[in-house]
Design an enzyme around this catalytic site. Structure first.
Site, short mmCIF file in Angstrom:
data_model
loop_
_atom_site.label_atom_id
_atom_site.label_comp_id
_atom_site.label_asym_id
_atom_site.label_seq_id
_atom_site.Cartn_x
_atom_site.Cartn_y
_atom_site.Cartn_z
CG LEU A 171 -2.23 -0.81 1.12
CD1 LEU A 171 -1.97 -2.27 0.84
CD2 LEU A 171 -3.05 -0.64 2.40
CG HIS A 215 4.59 -1.01 11.82
ND1 HIS A 215 5.52 -1.65 11.06
CD2 HIS A 215 3.85 -0.25 10.97
CE1 HIS A 215 5.35 -1.31 9.78
NE2 HIS A 215 4.34 -0.45 9.71
CB THR A 221 1.14 2.39 22.07
OG1 THR A 221 2.56 2.27 22.24
CG2 THR A 221 0.82 3.66 21.32
CD GLU A 270 3.30 3.88 4.75
OE1 GLU A 270 4.44 4.04 5.28
OE2 GLU A 270 2.75 2.76 4.66
CB VAL A 274 4.80 5.18 21.79
CG1 VAL A 274 3.64 6.02 22.30
CG2 VAL A 274 5.39 5.81 20.52
ZN LIG Z 1 3.89 1.01 8.32
#
Ligand SMILES: [Zn+2]
Length: 899
Positions: A188, A243, A259, A234, A256
């Site tokens: 993608l 990710h 998360t 992105e 992070v």
């Molecule tokens: Zn990615």
């Protein structure tokens, strides 16, 4: 094993496509691109570590003050480069704007699909807008367009380089560059993390994932990734977000704090999925959920992103960049559209300038429906990727940030005829293997970039015909070593394909060998001049010249057939002689070197060309004994270039030494006469050997000459074997082929034989050996008991035509008898076995002959001074006995059995 993984991946794709095609999975290649970029430039790793340290320090400072990152809303200027191979991919301005809108809603948390589920959800206070000023200071709508025939671009950044058919970025410190093009492979999008090379900085998305179907109609978008979240994701990477699962299992961090830990990516909308002891945050933009499932960035992610954007951050310059404008731009329709410099594939378009505007050029084959659109910020502008022998119409309009003009009237032009093209070849994925180096003649090319296909036809080498060339291909495996097949193809007949016989010059079946070394010989019939050579590396398969494939790479080069090789080989060195004999020796030398290849050596003897060889040694024969010769060697290449001479070698051949042969006892029989070739020699016993080499017989090649010889006996005659040799090839030996007479006789009269002088006998003087041996046949180099040997000289001359000696006039005078093959009889007893009287037969039983009979114990059981009648053996015991007869000169023995 890669094979397995790839098979598995293929199976997965098939499953997805066949069973759950609606549930297509998100696939982001940012981490793969990071690996690729770090491989190309290892310093990126250090830089990213530095950025990470800074980021952690910065975030700590923020948390310590328990306040948000200080500052206002950051506005990022964006340029979108649309590269399309179909009308569909050339997405509309409205679709582009819908993506910008999605980015702003997602980053400012004004998205209508937000929920209260995750309290750490945050407004990142980052906004995006399409640049209004291009790098040249012209007004722009923030979009560039380029038509390309390339249908998929991969993840090795080709779309970011005009040298590879892509579009160079606008200054990446001042613009967030977004390339919208088909990546291929179900990917993608991908981004470059902060710290990478400036020349490739930015994000890449497929056109069908760029924009939101919620914000317009007629967009080219593909569910379930039709809400613009691919770009949100992105751009998150672009601002240093990982990710959400950290690209590892539980315990691997995304750096992070707020998360939740997650073990892997989530697909679809796995909103109840728990891992690592907590509920996964599948709604986070940095997971792999479908667009409709995503709706937040966290405060922690916001702080991490803003750390690179704020003071001291690596993207701070971008945060400060202002590409808005208050310049006035009145979008009037351009005039005076004209076309110059038309080729088969491109044309240069000019028009009248519109103040502060950028432009769109649209063009199409006359009579077709769909326009191709390019953007331009400068006049003139080149359009390329055109089809040959085609009439095009072209129009231009001006673009201001807020409005666009009408298109101008059409201008037309016709492209030139397309020259023949080679078929396409290459891989679409070079992340695991590619061609690193190709060496052939002058070609020694280390690839700077590896993109699946590279045109290195500006690099060339000369290839001489009819000699072997060596090509060395070095593969590179960034990680695991895989098995690769290879093919090398040369268009020998220059017809723009590699299909003709012999044009596949080398293949190697898959292996992990490195480097791969192949050899080939350019055929004599290959057309001279420049032509194409293609080198292909393909994973797990022996490649063909044409066609694209997944894993591997192709490279094209130029080779100049029969190319003017004017460089001579180096001179051969250290010419020496070994195995020096009377008439032969061996020459050895050190090999010469050549830019193309040494093909042969010319060997000179006394300044005359003796022979031409490919080895670095040669056996020289037909020399004369005790003679000085000089030799030198010259190396040559296929183009006929000759080296300097080697050292001159002076060498003297040895004296010819014939083997010795003689009779040990010549007192009872000897050679007393030899006549041959006008030479005759009458002698008494010479004590077993007579050297009569001072006597010369003259004969001619290809003639038959009579030789006459005779034995003399002191009193009794015996059976004598005769053999005569002439050393026709003058090599110092008497070979079987050189034996001109054999036979046996007990006569003491003249014997004769015809001797054939071979037509290829060596001219000049040589040795003849005459041998007479009692009782058994002799060898040329034998010392034997009774008999004699005599050596003579024979001088062989060219055939004069007269055929001398074919009828020897003296033959009748000599009254010679032809030498035959007389049976040997020494002594024979009869009957055998014997009862009473033993008869004795010899060739001649002379007066005075005596005998003895000896038993097996060596005891003499009977003896007598007289042998003139049958011997009475009736008294002897039964058994085996030996009868010894002394004929007064020699003793003869035979066995008999007494009954
Ligand atoms: Zn990615």
């Amino acid at each position: 094993m890669k094979t397995k993984q790839r098979l598995l991946a293929t199976l997965l794709c098939l499953l997805l496509a066949g069973i759950v095609s609606a549930q297509k999975k998100r696939n982001c290649h940012t981490m793969n691109n990071l690996d690729y970029r770090q491989l190309k430039n290892p310093s990126i790793k250090d830089k990213m570590e530095e950025i990470e340290k800074f980021t952690q320090r910065k975030i700590k400072g923020i948390n310590g003050n328990s306040q948000k990152i200080v500052g206002d809303v950051i506005q990022i200027p964006v340029v979108v480069h649309i590269i399309y191979s179909s009308d569909q991919q050339n997405i509309s301005m409205e679709q582009v704007q819908s993506q910008i809108d999605v980015l702003n809603e997602d980053f400012r948390r004004t998205n209508s699909d937000q929920t209260e589920e995750w309290l750490q959800a945050a407004d990142t206070e980052v906004e995006f807008y399409l640049a209004q000023v291009d790098p040249n200071g012209n007004l722009t709508n923030g979009v560039t367009r380029k038509f390309s025939t390339r249908t998929s671009w991969g993840t090795a950044d080709a779309m970011k380089m005009s040298s590879q058919g892509g579009v160079d970025p606008w200054n990446t410190a001042e613009y967030l560059n977004m390339w919208v093009c088909n990546i291929g492979g179900g990917i993608l999008g991908y981004a470059q993390f902060p710290g990478g090379d400036a020349s490739t900085d930015g994000v890449v998305m497929g056109p069908q994932y760029f924009g939101s179907s919620d914000k317009g109609t007629g967009f080219y978008l593909e569910t379930p990734f039709d809400k613009g979240r691919t770009t949100t994701h992105e751009v998150g990477h672009f601002f240093n977000l990982r990710h959400i699962w950290g690209d590892g299992g539980c315990g691997v961090d995304d750096f992070v704090e707020d998360t939740p830990e997650s073990d892997a990516s989530n697909f679809g909308c796995a909103s109840t999925h728990e891992s690592c002891g907590s509920l996964d945050m599948v709604q986070n933009y940095m997971d792999y959920s479908d667009d409709a499932c995503m709706n937040l960035y966290t405060l922690g992610q916001k702080n991490r992103m803003r750390a690179v954007l704020e003071e001291g951050g690596i993207r701070h310059e971008l945060a400060l960049s202002d590409k808005t404008t208050d310049l006035t731009c009145s979008a009037s329709t351009p005039t005076g559209v004209s076309i110059t410099d038309v080729t088969f594939e491109q044309a240069t378009i000019s028009w009248s300038e519109v103040m502060n505007a950028s432009y769109e050029i649209r063009y199409r084959p006359t009579g077709t429906t769909n326009w191709l659109v390019n953007t331009a910020s400068e006049i003139p502008s080149i359009i390329n990727d055109l089809t040959g022998t085609t009439e095009y119409e072209v129009q231009v309009r001006s673009i201001c940030p807020s409005e666009s003009s009408e298109f101008s009237a059409s201008a037309t032009f016709t492209t030139l005829e397309t020259p023949p093209m080679y078929c396409e070849s290459g891989g679409t994925n070079v992340s695991d293997e590619y061609i690193q180096t190709v060496q052939l003649g002058d070609i020694n090319n280390v690839s700077e970039t590896n993109t699946g296909y590279s045109d290195y036809t500006e690099i060339s080498t000369d290839l001489a015909t009819e000699i072997e060339h060596t090509i060395t291909i070095t593969p590179e495996w960034p990680g695991t070593v895989f098995s690769e097949g290879y093919g090398v193809f040369i268009d020998y007949n220059q017809d723009f394909d590699f299909d003709d016989e012999g044009e596949t010059v080398f293949t190697a079946t898959p292996s992990s060998t490195t480097p791969i070394v192949g050899t080939f010989t350019v055929p004599e019939g290959a057309l001279t001049g420049p032509t194409r050579m293609r080198v292909v590396l393909r994973f797990n398969s022996t490649p063909e010249a044409c066609g694209t494939f997944t894993y591997g790479e192709a490279e094209d080069y130029t080779v100049v057939i029969g190319g003017g090789d004017t460089e001579a080989p180096t001179a051969p060195t250290e010419l020496t002689a070994s195995n020096v004999k009377a008439i032969s020796l061996r020459l050895n030398w050190n090999a010469s070197t050549d830019n193309v290849g040494v093909t042969e050596y010319d060997v000179y003897q006394d300044s005359e060309l003796l022979t031409t060889v490919t080895e670095t040694s040669v056996d020289v024969s037909d020399l004369s004994p005790r003679t000085r010769y000089s030799f030198y060697v010259v190396a040559k290449d296929a183009a006929g270039n000759e080296s300097e001479s080697s050292n001159v070698l002076n060498v003297r051949t040895k004296k010819l030494r014939y083997c010795k042969s003689k009779g040990k006892n010549a007192s009872y029989e000897w050679i007393d006469f030899v006549k041959f070739g006008g030479m005759k020699n009458k002698t008494k016993s010479d004590a077993g050997y007579g050297d009569f080499t001072s006597k010369v017989a003259n004969v001619e090649r290809g003639t038959t000459s009579k030789i006459i010889f005779s034995a003399a006996f002191r009193t009794l005659s015996y059976l004598e074997h005769w053999a005569i040799w002439i050393d026709f090839n003058q090599d110092g030996t008497f070979s079987d082929e050189e034996k001109v007479v054999t036979g046996s006789s007990s006569k003491d009269k003249n014997l004769k034989r015809n001797v054939i002088i071979p037509a290829d006998a060596k001219l000049g003087r040589t040795r003849m050996r005459v041998s007479m041996k009692s009782d058994s046949p002799q060898k040329a180099c034998e010392k034997f008991g009774f008999g004699e040997v005599e050596d003579y000289t024979v001088n062989i001359s060219e055939f004069s035509g007269r055929g001398i000696n074919t009828t020897d006039v003296s033959a009748s005078i000599d009254n010679a008898e032809t030498l035959g093959y007389e049976e040997g009889v020494s002594v024979v007893t009869y009957p055998n076995p014997v009862d009473n009287y033993l008869g004795v037969k010899m060739r001649s039983i002379v007066k005075g002959a005596t005998y003895r009979i000896i038993n097996t114990l060596g005891t003499v059981v009977l003896d007598s001074n007289v042998l003139n009648k049958n011997i009475d053996v009736s008294k002897l015991n039964a058994g085996i006995y030996v009868l010894e007869v002394n004929d007064t000169q020699k003793i003869f023995k035979t066995k008999f059995i007494k009954n």
